[in-house]
Motif scaffolding. Structure first.
Motif, PDB file in Angstrom:
ATOM      1  N   ALA A 161       0.255  -4.747  -0.900  1.00 62.70           N
ATOM      2  CA  ALA A 161       0.133  -3.297  -1.074  1.00 62.70           C
ATOM      3  C   ALA A 161       1.133  -2.811  -2.119  1.00 62.70           C
ATOM      4  N   HIS A 162       2.361  -3.324  -2.075  1.00 60.90           N
ATOM      5  CA  HIS A 162       3.343  -2.993  -3.104  1.00 60.90           C
ATOM      6  C   HIS A 162       2.864  -3.469  -4.480  1.00 60.90           C
ATOM      7  N   ALA A 163       2.290  -4.663  -4.527  1.00 60.50           N
ATOM      8  CA  ALA A 163       1.830  -5.231  -5.797  1.00 60.50           C
ATOM      9  C   ALA A 163       0.703  -4.401  -6.394  1.00 60.50           C
ATOM     10  N   ALA A 164      -0.244  -3.982  -5.570  1.00 59.99           N
ATOM     11  CA  ALA A 164      -1.348  -3.158  -6.063  1.00 59.99           C
ATOM     12  C   ALA A 164      -0.848  -1.805  -6.542  1.00 59.99           C
ATOM     13  N   ARG A 165       0.136  -1.269  -5.829  1.00 57.25           N
ATOM     14  CA  ARG A 165       0.728   0.009  -6.273  1.00 57.25           C
ATOM     15  C   ARG A 165       1.425  -0.174  -7.628  1.00 57.25           C
ATOM     16  N   ALA A 166       2.072  -1.327  -7.814  1.00 57.74           N
ATOM     17  CA  ALA A 166       2.699  -1.622  -9.103  1.00 57.74           C
ATOM     18  C   ALA A 166       1.649  -1.697 -10.203  1.00 57.74           C
ATOM     19  N   ARG A 167       0.549  -2.337  -9.916  1.00 53.89           N
ATOM     20  CA  ARG A 167      -0.538  -2.434 -10.898  1.00 53.89           C
ATOM     21  C   ARG A 167      -1.043  -1.054 -11.275  1.00 53.89           C
ATOM     22  N   LEU A 168      -1.177  -0.173 -10.308  1.00 56.03           N
ATOM     23  CA  LEU A 168      -1.662   1.177 -10.592  1.00 56.03           C
ATOM     24  C   LEU A 168      -0.655   1.949 -11.446  1.00 56.03           C
ATOM     25  N   HIS A 169       0.634   1.771 -11.166  1.00 53.62           N
ATOM     26  CA  HIS A 169       1.652   2.387 -12.022  1.00 53.62           C
ATOM     27  C   HIS A 169       1.536   1.861 -13.457  1.00 53.62           C
ATOM     28  N   ALA A 170       1.305   0.569 -13.598  1.00 54.16           N
ATOM     29  CA  ALA A 170       1.178  -0.018 -14.941  1.00 54.16           C
ATOM     30  C   ALA A 170      -0.033   0.553 -15.667  1.00 54.16           C
ATOM     31  N   VAL A 171      -1.142   0.699 -14.970  1.00 53.63           N
ATOM     32  CA  VAL A 171      -2.348   1.283 -15.563  1.00 53.63           C
ATOM     33  C   VAL A 171      -2.067   2.694 -16.051  1.00 53.63           C
ATOM     34  N   ARG A 172      -1.252   3.422 -15.288  1.00 52.41           N
ATOM     35  CA  ARG A 172      -0.939   4.803 -15.631  1.00 52.41           C
ATOM     36  C   ARG A 172       0.229   4.909 -16.617  1.00 52.41           C
ATOM     37  N   ALA A 216      -6.670   6.059  -5.104  1.00 60.23           N
ATOM     38  CA  ALA A 216      -6.110   4.717  -4.900  1.00 60.23           C
ATOM     39  C   ALA A 216      -4.630   4.787  -4.550  1.00 60.23           C
ATOM     40  N   ALA A 217      -3.881   5.604  -5.254  1.00 59.98           N
ATOM     41  CA  ALA A 217      -2.440   5.687  -5.004  1.00 59.98           C
ATOM     42  C   ALA A 217      -2.168   6.135  -3.578  1.00 59.98           C
ATOM     43  N   GLU A 218      -2.906   7.142  -3.123  1.00 66.12           N
ATOM     44  CA  GLU A 218      -2.691   7.652  -1.766  1.00 66.12           C
ATOM     45  C   GLU A 218      -3.026   6.604  -0.714  1.00 66.12           C
ATOM     46  N   LEU A 246      -2.963   3.322  -1.038  1.00 72.32           N
ATOM     47  CA  LEU A 246      -1.968   2.249  -1.060  1.00 72.32           C
ATOM     48  C   LEU A 246      -0.634   2.714  -0.485  1.00 72.32           C
ATOM     49  N   GLU A 247      -0.255   3.962  -0.718  1.00 73.07           N
ATOM     50  CA  GLU A 247       0.972   4.495  -0.112  1.00 73.07           C
ATOM     51  C   GLU A 247       0.851   4.519   1.411  1.00 73.07           C
ATOM     52  N   GLU A 248      -0.327   4.835   1.914  1.00 69.44           N
ATOM     53  CA  GLU A 248      -0.543   4.830   3.366  1.00 69.44           C
ATOM     54  C   GLU A 248      -0.460   3.408   3.915  1.00 69.44           C
ATOM     55  N   ALA A 249      -0.954   2.429   3.155  1.00 72.17           N
ATOM     56  CA  ALA A 249      -0.840   1.034   3.578  1.00 72.17           C
ATOM     57  C   ALA A 249       0.625   0.617   3.654  1.00 72.17           C
ATOM     58  N   ILE A 250       1.404   1.023   2.659  1.00 69.66           N
ATOM     59  CA  ILE A 250       2.834   0.669   2.630  1.00 69.66           C
ATOM     60  C   ILE A 250       3.580   1.370   3.755  1.00 69.66           C
ATOM     61  N   ALA A 251       3.236   2.631   4.027  1.00 75.50           N
ATOM     62  CA  ALA A 251       3.880   3.361   5.123  1.00 75.50           C
ATOM     63  C   ALA A 251       3.594   2.702   6.464  1.00 75.50           C
ATOM     64  N   ALA A 252       2.380   2.185   6.626  1.00 75.33           N
ATOM     65  CA  ALA A 252       2.016   1.522   7.882  1.00 75.33           C
ATOM     66  C   ALA A 252       2.694   0.171   8.026  1.00 75.33           C
ATOM     67  N   ASP A 253       2.984  -0.494   6.884  1.00 78.19           N
ATOM     68  CA  ASP A 253       3.669  -1.789   6.913  1.00 78.19           C
ATOM     69  C   ASP A 253       4.510  -1.916   5.644  1.00 78.19           C
ATOM     70  N   PRO A 254       5.780  -1.482   5.689  1.00 79.45           N
ATOM     71  CA  PRO A 254       6.636  -1.521   4.494  1.00 79.45           C
ATOM     72  C   PRO A 254       6.873  -2.916   3.931  1.00 79.45           C
ATOM     73  N   GLY A 255       6.602  -3.949   4.718  1.00 82.16           N
ATOM     74  CA  GLY A 255       6.791  -5.320   4.240  1.00 82.16           C
ATOM     75  C   GLY A 255       5.519  -5.985   3.746  1.00 82.16           C
ATOM     76  N   PHE A 256       4.483  -5.202   3.490  1.00 85.02           N
ATOM     77  CA  PHE A 256       3.175  -5.724   3.060  1.00 85.02           C
ATOM     78  C   PHE A 256       3.206  -5.924   1.538  1.00 85.02           C
ATOM     79  N   ARG A 282      -6.315   0.435   4.777  1.00 76.30           N
ATOM     80  CA  ARG A 282      -6.000   1.295   3.644  1.00 76.30           C
ATOM     81  C   ARG A 282      -5.809   0.476   2.363  1.00 76.30           C
ATOM     82  N   TYR A 283      -5.327  -0.749   2.504  1.00 75.66           N
ATOM     83  CA  TYR A 283      -5.228  -1.628   1.335  1.00 75.66           C
ATOM     84  C   TYR A 283      -6.621  -1.931   0.782  1.00 75.66           C
ATOM     85  N   ARG A 284      -7.561  -2.263   1.656  1.00 72.84           N
ATOM     86  CA  ARG A 284      -8.928  -2.537   1.198  1.00 72.84           C
ATOM     87  C   ARG A 284      -9.499  -1.320   0.472  1.00 72.84           C
TER      88      ARG A 284
END
Length: 439
Positions: A53-64, A36-38, A40-50, A21-23
């Motif tokens: 995935a958190h970093a990419a989600r942060a980037r997407l928040h910044a873009v938005r 993309a957000a969905e 990445l959220e699924e990647a984080i749900a599958a591994d909360p310590g990844f 899901r990260y890929r």
């Protein structure tokens, strides 16, 4: 078993689902495609310590333009990377953290260093690139060349069919004057992945720079219906079609596109795009002698005011000045100019004195003091590139200068500017203006 990203870099996750899901999320993020957000959220749900995935989600928040969420996500990424991230992943998170916290100069320096060590880490390599990237908004006068140099330095690390790299390498070349090469590269990127808003955007720019506006209109007209309106570039790509229509002299078509896709009530794009697209298209319409329907200026200004209340971002400041001049809000424009002038004097505005100069020129143009507008703009014309953005976006300032010269009786100087531009990029609008001057 090790998990890897799309370009073979190892990922610190033990979850196949998280890696997959990260890929997917990164592909969607890099193609400005919904979902993309969905992913990445699924990647984080599958591994909360990844961490990534958190970093990419942060980037997407910044873009938005969601700064609070971006800061929270990058903090989670840093914590996760400290626990079980590799050296690359920790550096990746650090670079994004600098960008998200507004430390643009340090982020650019670190991103370039990171790219030297891990050139295929494309989320970081993407940060200096693009019209709103760290190079473009650095205040550099040669940021177009810097993007080309960065892409060429690392080209050997990418396969010939890497759609992301082709997109940004092509855009960099087209913006830097190698329009044919840029168009070829972006066309290959689009052919490889049609569900790639960045490729259509880059190809539209290459067509614009090559004087192929009608081709850009056809491309966008055929492609845009398949791009969900929630896509971040939906309104901006439509703006390119409106710009091409306006260059043909079809103001009615440009306004129809504006109403359906570009105006704030119709666009789900990034605030920086909504403000710059609305301001520049309305300004062009008015400056070219077309009627702007009642209420459009005011709606655009009402959207922009809370989005960008403070001066200090050169590209936005110029477009806020266009909106203020267009609505007759002289007090707001003068207040922004005063703040920008203070920043220039303090050495804190990277783009320098060209920014308040353009703002003052916009006011003079709106007040029909064309001689003053030309007097302000001519000495800084070579510095306009420092505000960032693309050639298509910055051309509104060159248009202002050409029209100011034409309307203040300086036909010879307007003729010289138009002649240079026609040799660089022929367009029906410039041909009409040139005919007026030589009649």
């Amino acid at each position: 078993m090790a998990r890897f990203d799309r370009r073979g870099l190892p990922l610190s996750t033990s979850s196949d689902l998280a890696a997959g899901r990260y890929r997917d999320g990164i592909d969607l993020l890099l193609s400005a495609w919904p979902g993309a957000a969905e992913a990445l959220e699924e990647a984080i749900a599958a591994d909360p310590g990844f961490a990534l995935a958190h970093a990419a989600r942060a980037r997407l928040h910044a873009v938005r333009a969601e700064p609070a969420q971006a800061r929270a996500r990058i903090a989670a990424a840093a914590e996760a990377a400290a626990r079980r991230g590799t050296e690359r992943e920790r550096s990746h998170v650090d670079v994004l953290s600098l960008a998200i916290s507004g430390q643009a100069a340090r982020a650019l320096e670190r991103a370039l260093a990171h790219a030297e060590a891990w050139p295929r880490d494309v989320l970081i390599l993407s940060l200096p690139l693009g019209a709103f990237g760290l190079f473009a908004f650095s205040g550099m006068a040669d940021h177009d060349q810097a993007r080309v140099d960065l892409c060429e330095r690392h080209a050997r690390h990418f396969e010939a069919d890497d759609w992301w790299f082709l997109t940004y390498r092509g855009w960099a070349h087209a913006e830097n004057g190698a329009v044919g090469l840029g168009r070829d590269l972006t066309q290959r990127a689009f052919d490889l992945r049609g569900a790639n808003a960045n490729a259509v955007h880059a190809l539209s720019h290459a067509m614009f720079e090559g004087g192929a506006g009608e081709e850009a209109e056809r491309l966008i007209g055929g492609w845009l219906p398949g791009y969900d309106r929630t896509g971040t570039l939906h309104g901006h790509i439509a703006w390119h079609a409106a710009l091409a229509a306006l260059e043909r002299g079809d103001a009615e078509r440009a306004l129809a596109i504006y109403a359906a896709h570009v105006q704030p009530s119709a666009s789900a794009g990034m605030a920086v795009n909504v403000v710059s697209d609305t301001a520049s298209l309305l300004w062009r319409l008015k400056a070219y002698g077309h009627r702007v329907p009642a209420g459009l200026w005011e709606a655009a200004a009402s959207y922009a005011a809370p989005a960008f209340p403070q001066a200090g971002s050169a590209f936005i400041d110029v477009h806020m000045a266009l909106l203020a001049a267009g609505t007759g809000d002289k007090a707001a424009l003068e207040q922004r100019v005063a703040a920008l002038t203070q920043m220039v004097e303090a050495g804190t505005l990277a783009a320098g004195p060209v920014v308040p100069a353009i703002c003052r020129a916009a006011l003079a143009f709106a007040e029909e003091d064309y001689a003053a507008c030309a007097r302000i703009l001519e000495p800084v014309a070579a510095e306009v590139v420092r505000i960032g953005g693309s050639g298509a976006q910055r051309e509104v300032v060159e248009d202002m200068l050409i029209l100011a010269l034409m309307r203040s009786g300086e036909a010879a100087r307007a003729h010289a500017l138009l002649d240079r531009r026609l040799h660089r990029r022929p367009s029906p609008r410039d041909t009409r203006w040139f005919s007026l001057l030589t009649a």
